[in-house]
Design a protein around this motif. Structure first.
Motif, short mmCIF file in Angstrom:
data_model
loop_
_atom_site.label_atom_id
_atom_site.label_comp_id
_atom_site.label_asym_id
_atom_site.label_seq_id
_atom_site.Cartn_x
_atom_site.Cartn_y
_atom_site.Cartn_z
N MET A 107 0.83 -1.19 0.00
CA MET A 107 0.00 0.00 0.00
C MET A 107 0.87 1.25 0.00
N VAL A 108 1.99 1.21 0.67
CA VAL A 108 2.89 2.36 0.71
C VAL A 108 3.41 2.66 -0.70
N LEU A 131 0.12 18.69 -4.40
CA LEU A 131 -0.45 17.72 -3.45
C LEU A 131 -0.85 18.47 -2.19
N LYS A 132 -2.05 18.17 -1.68
CA LYS A 132 -2.48 18.79 -0.42
C LYS A 132 -1.73 18.19 0.75
N SER A 133 -1.61 16.86 0.74
CA SER A 133 -0.90 16.20 1.84
C SER A 133 -0.39 14.83 1.42
N VAL A 134 0.66 14.40 2.09
CA VAL A 134 1.26 13.09 1.89
C VAL A 134 1.65 12.59 3.27
N GLY A 135 1.40 11.32 3.55
CA GLY A 135 1.77 10.83 4.87
C GLY A 135 1.91 9.33 4.95
N LEU A 136 2.56 8.91 6.00
CA LEU A 136 2.71 7.49 6.32
C LEU A 136 1.92 7.20 7.59
N VAL A 137 1.35 5.99 7.65
CA VAL A 137 0.52 5.59 8.78
C VAL A 137 1.00 4.23 9.26
N LEU A 138 0.94 4.00 10.56
CA LEU A 138 1.26 2.69 11.11
C LEU A 138 0.06 2.23 11.93
N ALA A 146 -0.02 4.35 3.77
CA ALA A 146 0.33 5.67 3.28
C ALA A 146 -0.90 6.31 2.66
N PHE A 147 -0.82 7.61 2.50
CA PHE A 147 -1.88 8.32 1.80
C PHE A 147 -1.29 9.49 1.03
N VAL A 148 -1.92 9.81 -0.08
CA VAL A 148 -1.55 10.96 -0.89
C VAL A 148 -2.86 11.65 -1.25
N ALA A 185 -0.71 5.13 -11.91
CA ALA A 185 0.57 4.92 -11.23
C ALA A 185 0.47 3.88 -10.12
N GLY A 186 -0.62 3.88 -9.38
CA GLY A 186 -0.79 2.92 -8.29
C GLY A 186 -0.85 1.49 -8.80
N SER A 187 -1.62 1.28 -9.86
CA SER A 187 -1.74 -0.07 -10.43
C SER A 187 -0.40 -0.55 -10.99
N MET A 188 0.31 0.36 -11.66
CA MET A 188 1.62 -0.01 -12.21
C MET A 188 2.59 -0.36 -11.09
N ALA A 189 2.53 0.38 -9.99
CA ALA A 189 3.39 0.08 -8.84
C ALA A 189 3.05 -1.29 -8.26
#
Length: 97
Positions: A1-2, A19-26, A33-35, A56-60
């Motif tokens: 997911m990251v 981008l408004k925000s980017v972050g990592l979550v645990l 993660a979120f974008v 991009a997400g699917s390719m990743a």
């Protein structure tokens, strides 16, 4: 997911979309993660840029799956296969004589 989410962000920035925000979550022990792209700017962007960001997400995911499959096949599987030591298909040197 990251990897999935961060690839959306990387492609958006490469296409000069804010981008408004980017972050990592645990969550417990599961990383995430979120974008959050600027939706108004994304809507104004050319179709090609929007499709690049969306895809991009699917390719990743596909790339990560291929790399994982190759690692399992060529790095981990050989460690799990027993080497010689008798048993079925053990020492085949006698067949060569």
């Amino acid at each position: 997911m990251v990897v999935h989410e961060l690839s959306h962000g990387i492609v958006a920035r490469a296409d000069k979309l804010p981008l408004k925000s980017v972050g990592l979550v645990l969550l417990a022990v599961i990383p995430g993660a979120f974008v959050e792209p600027d939706e108004e700017e994304l809507a104004k962007a050319p179709l090609r840029s929007r499709l690049r960001v969306y895809g991009a997400g699917s390719m990743a995911n596909i790339t990560t799956a291929i790399i994982t499959a190759l690692l399992i096949t060529y790095a981990i599987n050989p460690l799990l296969i027993p080497r010689g030591g008798g048993g079925e298909g053990g020492d085949n040197t006698r067949l060569a004589r």
